[in-house]
Design a protein around this motif. Structure first.
Motif, PDB file in Angstrom:
ATOM      1  N   THR A 101       0.859  -1.187   0.000  1.00 18.52           N
ATOM      2  CA  THR A 101       0.000   0.000   0.000  1.00 18.52           C
ATOM      3  C   THR A 101       0.893   1.235   0.000  1.00 18.52           C
ATOM      4  O   THR A 101       1.675   1.444   0.925  1.00 18.52           O
ATOM      5  N   ILE A 102       0.792   2.026  -1.054  1.00 18.46           N
ATOM      6  CA  ILE A 102       1.672   3.186  -1.233  1.00 18.46           C
ATOM      7  C   ILE A 102       0.874   4.457  -0.993  1.00 18.46           C
ATOM      8  O   ILE A 102      -0.214   4.636  -1.540  1.00 18.46           O
ATOM      9  N   SER A 103       1.414   5.338  -0.159  1.00 18.98           N
ATOM     10  CA  SER A 103       0.767   6.626   0.107  1.00 18.98           C
ATOM     11  C   SER A 103       1.472   7.724  -0.672  1.00 18.98           C
ATOM     12  O   SER A 103       2.697   7.712  -0.819  1.00 18.98           O
ATOM     13  N   VAL A 104       0.671   8.659  -1.174  1.00 20.76           N
ATOM     14  CA  VAL A 104       1.190   9.777  -1.960  1.00 20.76           C
ATOM     15  C   VAL A 104       0.559  11.065  -1.448  1.00 20.76           C
ATOM     16  O   VAL A 104      -0.668  11.147  -1.321  1.00 20.76           O
ATOM     17  N   ASP A 105       1.373  12.044  -1.142  1.00 25.13           N
ATOM     18  CA  ASP A 105       0.869  13.364  -0.748  1.00 25.13           C
ATOM     19  C   ASP A 105       0.574  14.180  -2.002  1.00 25.13           C
ATOM     20  O   ASP A 105       1.394  14.245  -2.928  1.00 25.13           O
ATOM     21  N   ARG A 154      -5.001  19.707   0.886  1.00 26.26           N
ATOM     22  CA  ARG A 154      -4.016  18.637   1.030  1.00 26.26           C
ATOM     23  C   ARG A 154      -4.707  17.284   1.148  1.00 26.26           C
ATOM     24  O   ARG A 154      -5.679  17.126   1.884  1.00 26.26           O
ATOM     25  N   ILE A 155      -4.158  16.312   0.433  1.00 19.55           N
ATOM     26  CA  ILE A 155      -4.735  14.971   0.383  1.00 19.55           C
ATOM     27  C   ILE A 155      -3.599  13.956   0.478  1.00 19.55           C
ATOM     28  O   ILE A 155      -2.522  14.159  -0.093  1.00 19.55           O
ATOM     29  N   LYS A 156      -3.843  12.863   1.167  1.00 22.06           N
ATOM     30  CA  LYS A 156      -2.923  11.716   1.173  1.00 22.06           C
ATOM     31  C   LYS A 156      -3.668  10.549   0.535  1.00 22.06           C
ATOM     32  O   LYS A 156      -4.636  10.041   1.094  1.00 22.06           O
ATOM     33  N   LEU A 157      -3.229  10.157  -0.651  1.00 22.36           N
ATOM     34  CA  LEU A 157      -3.852   9.058  -1.392  1.00 22.36           C
ATOM     35  C   LEU A 157      -3.157   7.752  -1.039  1.00 22.36           C
ATOM     36  O   LEU A 157      -1.928   7.686  -0.941  1.00 22.36           O
ATOM     37  N   PHE A 158      -3.964   6.683  -0.874  1.00 16.45           N
ATOM     38  CA  PHE A 158      -3.426   5.351  -0.609  1.00 16.45           C
ATOM     39  C   PHE A 158      -3.816   4.434  -1.761  1.00 16.45           C
ATOM     40  O   PHE A 158      -5.005   4.174  -1.986  1.00 16.45           O
ATOM     41  N   ASP A 159      -2.813   3.963  -2.484  1.00 10.70           N
ATOM     42  CA  ASP A 159      -3.040   2.964  -3.527  1.00 10.70           C
ATOM     43  C   ASP A 159      -2.842   1.592  -2.907  1.00 10.70           C
ATOM     44  O   ASP A 159      -1.809   1.330  -2.281  1.00 10.70           O
TER      45      ASP A 159
END
Length: 469
Positions: free
Chosen positions: A239-243, A250-255
């Motif tokens: 699971t990779i998080s991207v700011d 501001r958003i932190k996306l989790f793939d």
């Protein structure tokens, strides 16, 4: 001040993810004995002694065709090398320096970035002797460590300070002030203001079956090829998080990795990937359930949606690959009918058509996510609740039990995130499930709470004449 960015590179199965977990102080990256576990590059905030920096875990470097999966993994590693300030070139000291190590050491040296040779697995005498083979790489003095046992970390810190600018490290007190990692139990946090005074980003997890297009969607949202994608199903493992910032928010996306049926998951690595995705759901605030428009709402989709509802997250349904649908009006009507019929517990959740590949519907998806987050945080005043409750009971009173009418006295909202209501009265343990669903549906419609899970607690006063068992 920006922290130093350090990339860990090397061939497969030399211990890069183990060192990454050691530096960030948590088991974020999936670790297994087999080679090639890591595919996407993962970033984390690392601490080594008094040093604080950003560390990047990368896929193992392999010689392969650029169009193959291994070639695309190598491209991700090359991107990490291009954006970092310092390279930790890791090799297995027990195996010694291999021709592949020599080839990729040359790649690291040609990058023009400072490089430190790290000899891993030196806890044994054989490994310690093999560390000296690193002089053949032309990268200076090797640093012998054992990432698994935490040996040699002080020597690694000294090597980093000696070769990288000392001014690029944040002090511990600065990191403590800017650290955006949120820990603790869900539901205990206060609602956040996502305006100008935002404290931390909104956390959005994108989940779904394998090959639904989750990584492609993340790449389309952030506008860069950050995630490894391709025609193969099940590419994503960690699971990779991207700011990311969308319209100054501001958003932190989790793939996350694709979730198959539990009965079909036999491989240990896939179990770890799914477990990593479930953890992302628990710590997310909004979950985007991504479906393939060609086969929406299959049994596995329904099970994933039920899991999200039980976790109490705000939900957005994304119909991906919409650009491939021919009769869109008919397909959308059919999908909405199936959603209302198969997932009544999420009734009213937004259904957004989109295409990650052609970048269609991305703004609509984010707008729906923020609306769902607002609804998830909604609080209804007790006075309004009880005025509504009085009208409901007048038109549809609860049934009688053993000749005695169930008495509902009042209601109040005890929590948000998701909305949680408590009902007080007598004999509520006998209140039928159908009447509770009737109340939940009424709350959802009257107070405009579509798509979010609603919790209902029944509280009756204790009878002082009942004998305790």
């Amino acid at each position: 001040m920006m922290a130093v960015s350090i990339a860990i590179v090397g061939r497969p199965n030399v211990g890069k993810s183990t060192l990454f977990n050691r530096l960030v102080g948590r088991k974020l990256a999936i670790v297994d004995d087999r080679p090639g576990v890591t595919r996407d590059r993962r970033e984390g905030d690392a601490k080594l002694g008094s040093l604080h920096f950003k560390v990047i875990d990368t896929a193992g470097l392999e010689v392969a065709d650029d169009a193959s999966l291994a070639g695309r993994m190598r491209a991700q590693t090359e991107a990490a090398i291009a954006e970092c300030d310092l390279i930790l070139f890791m090799f297995d000291a027990r195996a010694g320096v291999t021709p592949a190590d020599e080839h990729f050491a040359e790649v690291a040296r040609r990058s023009g970035k400072p490089v430190i040779a790290v000899a891993n697995k030196t806890e044994s005498r054989t490994g310690f002797q093999g560390a000296y083979e690193a002089y053949a790489l032309g990268l200076g003095d090797p640093v012998p460590i054992s990432a698994e046992h935490g040996e040699g970390m002080a020597d690694l810190a000294e090597a980093i300070v000696a070769i990288a600018p000392a001014t690029g490290y944040e002090r511990e007190e600065e990191v403590a002030e800017t650290d955006a990692v949120v820990s603790g139990e869900e539901g205990e946090e206060e609602a956040i203001d996502l305006g100008a005074g935002v404290i931390r980003p909104l956390r959005i997890a994108i989940i779904g079956r394998p090959n639904a297009g989750k990584s492609t969607l993340v790449n389309a949202l952030i506008g860069q090829d950050r995630m490894l994608t391709g025609p193969e199903a099940g590419i994503t493992r960690d699971t990779i998080s991207v700011d990311w910032t969308w319209r100054d928010k501001r958003i932190k996306l989790f793939d996350t990795a694709g979730m198959r049926k539990k009965a079909r998951i036999e491989d240990k690595l896939e179990k770890l990937s799914v477990s990593d995705g479930l953890r992302a759901v628990r710590f997310a605030e909004v979950v985007v359930l991504l479906l393939d428009s060609a086969t929406p709402f299959e049994k596995q989709d329904l099970q994933i949606a039920d899991l999200v509802e039980r976790e109490g997250r705000a939900v957005v349904i994304g119909l991906n690959k919409w650009d491939l649908v021919e009769d869109r009006h008919k397909a959308l009507a059919s999908a909405r009918e199936m959603f209302e019929r198969l997932l009544p517990q999420l009734r009213g959740a937004p259904v957004v058509t989109l295409s990650g590949l052609s970048e269609q519907g991305l703004d609509r998806l984010m707008e729906a996510a923020f609306r769902a987050f607002t609804t998830w945080n909604r609080r209804v005043p007790t006075a309004r609740l009880n005025r509504w409750l009085g009208g409901v009971l007048e038109h549809h009173p609860p049934p009688a039990v053993s000749g005695r009418r169930i008495k509902i006295r009042y209601m109040t909202q005890v929590k948000t995130r998701p909305p949680h209501f408590a009902i007080f009265g007598n004999q509520l343990d006998a209140l039928p499930d159908s009447f509770q669903r009737y109340l939940v549906n009424g709350l959802r419609e009257t107070f405009d709470m579509p798509g979010v899970p609603i919790r209902l607690s029944l509280r009756s006063p204790k009878n002082p004449f009942d004998r305790k068992k």
